[in-house]
Design an enzyme around this catalytic site. Structure first.
Site, PDB file in Angstrom:
ATOM      1  N   CYS A 194     -13.463   8.056  -6.347  1.00  0.00           N
ATOM      2  CA  CYS A 194     -12.657   8.840  -5.281  1.00  0.00           C
ATOM      3  C   CYS A 194     -13.464   8.574  -3.887  1.00  0.00           C
ATOM      4  O   CYS A 194     -14.396   7.956  -4.011  1.00  0.00           O
ATOM      5  CB  CYS A 194     -12.405  10.420  -5.592  1.00  0.00           C
ATOM      6  SG  CYS A 194     -13.908  11.255  -5.347  1.00  0.00           S
ATOM      7  N   LEU A 247     -10.220   5.873   9.598  1.00  0.00           N
ATOM      8  CA  LEU A 247     -10.113   5.148  11.108  1.00  0.00           C
ATOM      9  C   LEU A 247     -11.627   4.399  11.341  1.00  0.00           C
ATOM     10  O   LEU A 247     -11.572   3.345  12.247  1.00  0.00           O
ATOM     11  CB  LEU A 247      -9.885   6.161  12.193  1.00  0.00           C
ATOM     12  CG  LEU A 247      -8.607   6.953  12.112  1.00  0.00           C
ATOM     13  CD1 LEU A 247      -8.540   7.730  13.297  1.00  0.00           C
ATOM     14  CD2 LEU A 247      -7.487   5.913  12.093  1.00  0.00           C
ATOM     15  N   ASP A 260       0.856  -1.189  -0.093  1.00  0.00           N
ATOM     16  CA  ASP A 260       0.071   0.139  -0.048  1.00  0.00           C
ATOM     17  C   ASP A 260       0.865   1.175  -0.068  1.00  0.00           C
ATOM     18  O   ASP A 260       1.772   1.416   0.750  1.00  0.00           O
ATOM     19  CB  ASP A 260      -1.054   0.121   1.279  1.00  0.00           C
ATOM     20  CG  ASP A 260      -2.142   0.911   0.965  1.00  0.00           C
ATOM     21  OD1 ASP A 260      -1.857   2.127   0.732  1.00  0.00           O
ATOM     22  OD2 ASP A 260      -3.368   0.483   1.232  1.00  0.00           O
TER      23      ASP A 260
END
Lengths: 79, 258, 188
Positions: free
Chosen positions: B171, B57, B48
């Site tokens: 996105c 989170l 990544d």
């Protein structure tokens, strides 16, 4: 005339539409929100997302300073 | 109602791959890597390029508030190492592209597609066909989750979607519920443990988190598929994602009729 | 009950969902879940729920070390419950007291009880979902339990009333017929 103003020129995706969405949620049905935005991403995504959420896109105009002015009408016609 | 794959009673068919590469350590890669480590996979490679953002989170279980700004592979690697001390781990901070994708497949028994771009998903599928290694595709878009095992000689992503779609929110504009990402990532891990039994066939798993309805769709290999069809010779190419954003999202291609 | 700035940042991707929005996120933040017992799958559910803003009252310590060293508040300050719990979460064999709305996670599936479900029927259904499963499947079942609770908090759950169950079943995790206690068995 718009009922509320929002400036998202300093926000980046995904916060651009998050701010607009929360502002529209806070307005009564039919109220008009004026959004100042900047850059390709919000220009493409914010009007589309607002439409998908059931709100109306009234106008989108380029401004002399390189920003754009988007006028939205809040619609809370159920989910 | 809900129908998602799990080895369940076919315990005997469960095959734990020794070396697995998880591409993307976000909403799908975090639960997938947890489930694979729990299942006893010997080695995990995490790939990544991104750093942890506060908006990650709510759904990316390895990343906690104090990790914001850290490389995702390091944040996840630290938690995996602490919890699974005997697990072999390789951390690759970087992007998968046409120049390195084949080597990733050749170096692992299986690859998990936990990425968030449409083009990279097709790149991974093409590479799986070329390298003849299994790939577990997965995607979440809003309340819909998709997963499929791409197996050598089986149908690939291009059998399913023909061409990469252009008009999906690639996105971070797309919303995602934390538990939906966890469910699809975990489903990918269970598919990694269960090779398809029939050549030329695969099951696409479609989950609707809104109604809790789900279905499995039989996918056949297309003879004229540009990647895995007869005489096809896919060329690995880097294509730009449709709308590049600072923090891209997990997204799934729009389906065309398989 | 407006969202604070750090909450808008953290939950932005959930707020973006048409079915969630700011109002839905507030509902998630005000739907505390009491964790009555622990298993690997329950621990997964706890971490998924804590990350996305569900406050938790953990009566039992973690089973699996998954959250070891990670105090829930460090994971997410919003995971500390300040209000009475609205639903219970426990492993399938849990025999103690449960709130009327409860999710029980077994090795083979997840059972959900709505407000009016008979406790004996829930227990009978949960017992039928006990059994061994692959450790990877615990993550699947825990995530499913978290999804059921999040849907409940958002108020869009068709299983909001009554008893429903989902079972691991090769090649599927399928809806299972709830088991009824003797008092509610047809014919009685």
């Amino acid at each position: 005339m718009s009922d509320a103003h929002l400036d998202i020129t300093r926000e980046i995706c995904p916060m651009t539409y998050v701010r607009v969405k929360l502002a529209l949620e806070g307005l009564p049905d039919g109220a008009v929100l004026e959004v100042r935005l900047k850059g390709q991403e919000p220009l493409k995504n914010v009007p589309r997302s607002a439409r998908e959420d059931g709100h109306e896109v009234l106008s989108l105009d380029a401004q002399a300073d390189g920003t754009s002015r988007l006028i939205l009408r809040a619609r809370h016609g159920g989910r | 109602m809900l129908a998602i794959v799990a080895p369940g009673e076919h315990e005997g068919w469960v095959h734990v791959p020794a070396r697995v590469c998880v591409v993307g350590v976000g909403g799908l890669g975090c639960p997938a890597s947890l489930a694979l480590a729990r299942a006893g996979v010997g080695h995990l490679t995490l790939v990544d390029p991104d750093r942890v953002d506060v908006s990650n989170l709510h759904r990316q279980l390895w990343h906690h508030p104090q990790d914001v700004g850290r490389l995702k592979v390091e944040s996840a690697g630290q938690k995996l190492r602490a919890q699974f001390p005997s697990l072999g781990l390789a951390l690759r901070p970087g992007r998968v592209d046409a120049s390195n994708v084949l080597a990733l497949f050749e170096d692992h028994d299986l690859v998990i597609d936990a990425t968030d771009g449409v083009q990279v998903k097709f790149l991974l599928s093409d590479a799986a066909v070329l390298a003849r290694r299994p790939l577990i595709y997965g995607g979440v878009l809003r309340f819909e989750g998709l997963a499929m095992r791409v197996q050598p000689d089986g149908p690939c992503l291009r059998c399913l979607f023909e061409t990469p779609p252009v008009d999906v929110p690639t996105c971070a504009q797309a919303g995602v519920l934390g538990s939906m990402a966890a469910l699809v990532g975990a489903l990918q891990a269970t598919l990694a443990l269960r090779p398809e039994q029939e050549k030329g066939l695969a099951w696409l798993h479609v989950l609707d988190g809104w109604t809790l309805a789900a279905r499995t769709v039989r996918v056949r290999r297309r003879k004229d598929c540009a990647a895995c069809g007869e005489g096809a010779n896919p060329v690995l190419r880097d294509e730009a994602e449709a709308a590049a954003c600072p923090t891209p999202t997990s997204t799934s291609p729009v389906r065309s009729a398989p | 009950m407006a969202l604070r700035e750090e909450q808008i940042q953290r939950y932005g991707r959930q707020i973006l969902l048409r079915e969630v929005g700011g109002k839905g996120q507030e509902q998630l933040l005000h739907f505390p879940v009491r964790v009555e017992g622990r298993s690997a799958a329950v621990d997964v559910a706890v971490s998924v729920l804590a990350a996305s803003g569900t406050p938790l009252v953990c009566v039992a310590p973690p089973a699996d070390g998954f959250l070891a060293g990670a105090v829930l508040e460090a994971f997410n300050p919003d995971a500390r419950a300040g209000e009475p719990a609205r639903a219970s979460l426990a492993p399938a064999g849990f025999g103690g007291e449960l709130l009327p709305v409860a999710v029980l996670v077994g090795g083979q599936g997840v059972a959900f009880a709505g407000g009016t479900t008979c406790r004996d029927c829930l227990d009978a259904t949960a017992r039928s979902l006990e059994g061994p499963s692959n450790p990877a499947e615990h993550v699947l079942l825990g995530s499913l339990a978290a999804l059921i609770l999040q849907r409940l908090a958002l108020g869009f759950t068709p299983e909001g009333q009554g008893l429903s169950a989902f079972r691991l079943q090769a090649p599927a995790l399928a809806a299972a017929t709830p088991t009824r206690c003797p008092a509610h068995t047809a014919g009685n």
